[in-house]
Design a protein around this motif. Structure first.
Motif, PDB file in Angstrom:
ATOM      1  N   ASN A 120      -2.146 -59.111  17.812  1.00  0.00           N
ATOM      2  CA  ASN A 120      -1.827 -58.187  18.906  1.00  0.00           C
ATOM      3  C   ASN A 120      -2.719 -56.953  18.921  1.00  0.00           C
ATOM      4  O   ASN A 120      -2.629 -56.124  19.813  1.00  0.00           O
ATOM      5  CB  ASN A 120      -0.345 -57.791  18.913  1.00  0.00           C
ATOM      6  CG  ASN A 120       0.126 -57.192  17.608  1.00  0.00           C
ATOM      7  OD1 ASN A 120      -0.666 -56.887  16.717  1.00  0.00           O
ATOM      8  ND2 ASN A 120       1.436 -57.020  17.493  1.00  0.00           N
ATOM      9  N   THR A 175      -4.588 -58.553  21.867  1.00  0.00           N
ATOM     10  CA  THR A 175      -3.804 -58.922  23.047  1.00  0.00           C
ATOM     11  C   THR A 175      -2.947 -57.776  23.551  1.00  0.00           C
ATOM     12  O   THR A 175      -2.523 -57.765  24.704  1.00  0.00           O
ATOM     13  CB  THR A 175      -2.878 -60.114  22.726  1.00  0.00           C
ATOM     14  OG1 THR A 175      -1.930 -59.714  21.708  1.00  0.00           O
ATOM     15  CG2 THR A 175      -3.679 -61.306  22.243  1.00  0.00           C
ATOM     16  N   SER A 185       0.705 -55.465  23.117  1.00  0.00           N
ATOM     17  CA  SER A 185       2.087 -55.940  23.074  1.00  0.00           C
ATOM     18  C   SER A 185       2.998 -54.926  23.745  1.00  0.00           C
ATOM     19  O   SER A 185       3.185 -53.825  23.232  1.00  0.00           O
ATOM     20  CB  SER A 185       2.537 -56.156  21.623  1.00  0.00           C
ATOM     21  OG  SER A 185       3.915 -56.489  21.577  1.00  0.00           O
ATOM     22  N   ALA A 220       0.728 -52.652  17.910  1.00  0.00           N
ATOM     23  CA  ALA A 220      -0.518 -53.175  18.460  1.00  0.00           C
ATOM     24  C   ALA A 220      -1.608 -52.110  18.438  1.00  0.00           C
ATOM     25  O   ALA A 220      -2.769 -52.395  18.122  1.00  0.00           O
ATOM     26  CB  ALA A 220      -0.289 -53.679  19.880  1.00  0.00           C
TER      27      ALA A 220
END
Length: 260
Positions: free
Chosen positions: A153, A156, A158, A165
């Motif tokens: 994360n 990505t 979160s 993250a």
């Protein structure tokens, strides 16, 4: 030849958050390969029992093992880690910043300032404290290995765990920044990104068979990852042959599921 280069006799490995799970597996991997080990866990009765159990297991390999309790996100704890490790073993040659955080699931609207600072401190600031404490000794010795336990994360993001993250993203930047300047001293700095690892979780998720099954189904290997697999990767990153691997990420995520 490879096994010889994975022999760490005469070296010392420190692992934060090593009373259980991935941290425990790393300690035992290095103890089995001849390294003295420094075990760290939070200073509670339960954590103390776990850390002492890891020390007993490590000592069966005939190596020195030291337990230093305290939160790795606390500067005083890191200073004690440095002082007691150097008193016992001379210097720390390798460390893994692995201290884990409690489970967190809150949206942006429910995340407090206290949450933000707690999680940044647990992962990012703790790793900064470790670097400030142990890099000078590695520089003097002309050799060192640093591993940051990160997570997907960081890339990505979160919505349900913004502080975590964000701290992980910052941690990878710290990894790259340290690697860019420390390579000239024989010191490498890398991230490991574990996927779903089969660990004991305070949240009780360790008993959730459905969660394990779902996680395994999302990976190419169709099973969850073991702490020992993560630990072996740490051994590789600390080996002589890994000297050109720095500032990078090793994903131990079981591979993506093939599209159908």
């Amino acid at each position: 030849m490879m096994e010889h280069e994975l022999d760490f006799h005469g070296k010392t490995m420190l692992v934060t958050g090593s009373g259980r799970n991935i941290g425990r597996a790393i300690v035992l991997e290095f103890a089995a390969r001849g390294a003295n080990v420094v075990i760290n866990a939070r200073d509670t009765d339960a954590d103390r029992v776990e850390a002492e159990a890891v020390r007993t297991e490590a000592e069966k390999y005939g190596v020195g093992a030291l337990v230093v309790l305290g939160d790795a996100g606390d500067r005083e704890t890191v200073q004690r880690l440095k002082t007691e490790s150097e008193q016992r073993f001379g210097r720390v040659d390798m460390y893994v910043s692995n201290a884990m955080h409690r489970m967190y699931r809150e949206s942006f609207f429910d995340t407090t300032d206290e949450d933000w600072h707690y999680y940044l401190n647990q992962q990012l600031t703790a790793s900064w404290y470790l670097a400030k404490a142990f890099v000078p000794g590695m520089q003097t010795g002309g050799w060192g290995r640093i591993i940051h336990m990160n997570g997907p994360n960081a890339w990505t993001g979160s919505w349900a765990a913004i502080p975590i993250a964000s701290s992980k993203a910052g941690l990878h930047t710290l990894t790259k920044s340290l690697a860019s300047g420390l390579g000239q001293y024989g010191i490498t700095v890398n991230d490991i990104n574990p996927g779903f690892v089969d660990v004991v979780r305070d949240s009780g998720l360790d008993d959730n068979t459905a969660l394990r099954t779902r996680a395994a189904g999302s990976m190419a290997i169709k099973r969850v990852i073991t702490p020992e697999e993560v630990a072996w990767t740490c051994a590789y990153l600390c080996s002589a042959r890994s000297g050109a691997v720095t500032g990078t990420i090793i994903n131990i995520d079981g591979g993506p599921q093939a599209a159908h």
